[in-house]
Design a protein around this motif. Structure first.
Motif, mmCIF file in Angstrom:
data_model
loop_
_atom_site.group_PDB
_atom_site.id
_atom_site.type_symbol
_atom_site.label_atom_id
_atom_site.label_comp_id
_atom_site.label_asym_id
_atom_site.label_seq_id
_atom_site.Cartn_x
_atom_site.Cartn_y
_atom_site.Cartn_z
ATOM 1 N N ASN A 193 0.877 -1.174 0.000
ATOM 2 C CA ASN A 193 0.000 0.000 0.000
ATOM 3 C C ASN A 193 0.910 1.218 0.000
ATOM 4 O O ASN A 193 1.498 1.565 1.027
ATOM 5 N N TYR A 248 0.490 4.230 0.184
ATOM 6 C CA TYR A 248 0.111 5.358 1.038
ATOM 7 C C TYR A 248 0.489 5.116 2.503
ATOM 8 O O TYR A 248 0.250 5.979 3.357
ATOM 9 N N SER A 274 6.140 9.711 4.496
ATOM 10 C CA SER A 274 5.847 10.862 3.642
ATOM 11 C C SER A 274 7.048 11.239 2.781
ATOM 12 O O SER A 274 8.183 11.325 3.262
ATOM 13 N N LYS A 310 -5.087 5.768 -5.752
ATOM 14 C CA LYS A 310 -5.124 7.153 -6.243
ATOM 15 C C LYS A 310 -4.721 7.258 -7.710
ATOM 16 O O LYS A 310 -4.542 8.358 -8.223
ATOM 17 N N HIS A 370 2.111 5.629 -9.692
ATOM 18 C CA HIS A 370 2.984 4.563 -9.201
ATOM 19 C C HIS A 370 3.576 3.689 -10.299
ATOM 20 O O HIS A 370 4.336 2.773 -9.995
#
Length: 342
Positions: free
Chosen positions: A164, A166, A170, A199, A204
């Motif tokens: 994942n 996400y 960050s 998203k 990606h």
């Protein structure tokens, strides 16, 4: 180490899996001139002519299960802030699968429990011939996620891992040092890596291509058509084209899953017929697999509807009953070396 030796051959290299030749299908569109009745008659005749000697197991390649409120209170707490809004306990799942005639499933670790795999692990241990587990990669910078992966695969019998993006720190990508270490370890252990590009694939695609290029022995699963909806603008056309071009990597498979997420239409999501035709033309039916995305699909069309939608979509395109068998179970059975037949 004995388990590593046993696990590695469970996933044959994609180049060795060629029971279904990849053919370039003509994907006619639209199909307004063909009546629904005619489609069903043609499909029924096609299936009768190619009826197998024994029914291929129907395997759901993508669903989730989480604790009931009582289980969460007693033993398997939800991750703070990730309390589910839908029922997703194993008893509900088993009832839904029985009603739909689904024989087994790959359970993907839900975000509701985040990196605490204890609930899913308990389900895998209780129903070892019914379910296979896909754990969630922990990309923490201290690299403990690599050790956690090894434990889940070697001790708790998981057979896949999900990336994942996400959950990465960050500003960092899945191709950072930790991401590559986990991806490489997955290849060593003989398990596939699933990518969730919620998203958009465009965000990606470069990471996926880099990982596939650098680690060709690691099998890849693209969740939910890589979140590519039927394209209606240039940006979406580029994203869908990028998805099709990933077929050049023989280790990449596509999940035709969570149809309600990628369709622009209500059930039975027939705008996906052209997308499926193109994906099968590029990858071959033996690299495409159906998945429901239970329990999220339940309020959309019901679990049984999630299964039936695929047949209705296939009726609109030139795919054979054998292609449908691959999509509905043979692909995932082969990929996990008949795990559900033990």
């Amino acid at each position: 180490m004995a388990m590593v030796v046993r696990l590695t051959p469970r996933l044959l290299s994609a180049t060795a899996q060629v029971p279904v030749p990849v053919v370039q299908l003509k994907c006619p569109w639209p199909f307004a001139h063909i009546s629904t009745k005619t489609r069903f008659i043609v499909s029924a005749a096609r299936m009768a002519a190619n009826e197998p000697q024994s029914r291929t197991k129907i395997i759901d390649s993508h669903l989730h299960v989480w604790a009931s409120p009582q289980e969460a209170a007693d033993k398997y707490p939800y991750f703070p802030g990730q309390e589910p809004t839908l029922p997703g306990d194993v008893d509900f799942l088993l009832k839904s699968m029985e009603e739909a005639g689904v024989d087994g499933a790959l359970i993907v670790q839900p975000i509701n429990h985040k990196f605490d795999h204890s609930l899913v692990t308990s389900v895998l241990k209780k129903y070892p011939s019914k379910f296979v587990g896909c754990c969630l990669a922990n990309p923490t910078e201290d690299r403990s996620g690599v050790k956690q992966l090894e434990h889940l695969i070697l001790q708790d019998n998981y057979r896949a891992v999900r990336f994942n993006p996400y959950l990465w720190p960050s500003g960092q990508q899945m191709t950072n040092e930790v991401g590559k270490a986990i991806f490489s370890k997955a290849g060593e252990l003989g398990i596939p890596v699933g990518f969730m590009c919620m998203k958009g694939l465009s965000l990606h695609i470069s990471e996926i291509e880099e990982l596939c290029t650098e680690f060709p022995s690691t099998t890849v699963l693209l969740d939910h058509l890589a979140f590519c909806k039927p394209p209606i603008n240039d940006e979406e056309k580029l994203a869908f084209s990028a998805l099709l071009k990933l077929s050049r990597f023989p280790q990449v498979y596509v999940k035709f899953s969570a149809l309600f997420r990628v369709s622009r239409m209500p059930f039975p999501y027939q705008d996906l017929s052209h997308s499926l035709c193109q994906v099968v033309s590029s990858f071959g039916a033996n690299r495409v697999m159906w998945g429901s995305d239970f329990p999220f699909v339940v309020p959309e069309c019901g679990y049984k509807g999630a299964k039936e939608a695929v047949s209705l979509i296939v009726n609109r395109i030139p795919l054979s009953s054998t292609d449908l068998e691959w999509i509905m179970g043979r692909t995932v059975l082969q990929l996990f070396q008949n795990q559900w037949l033990t």
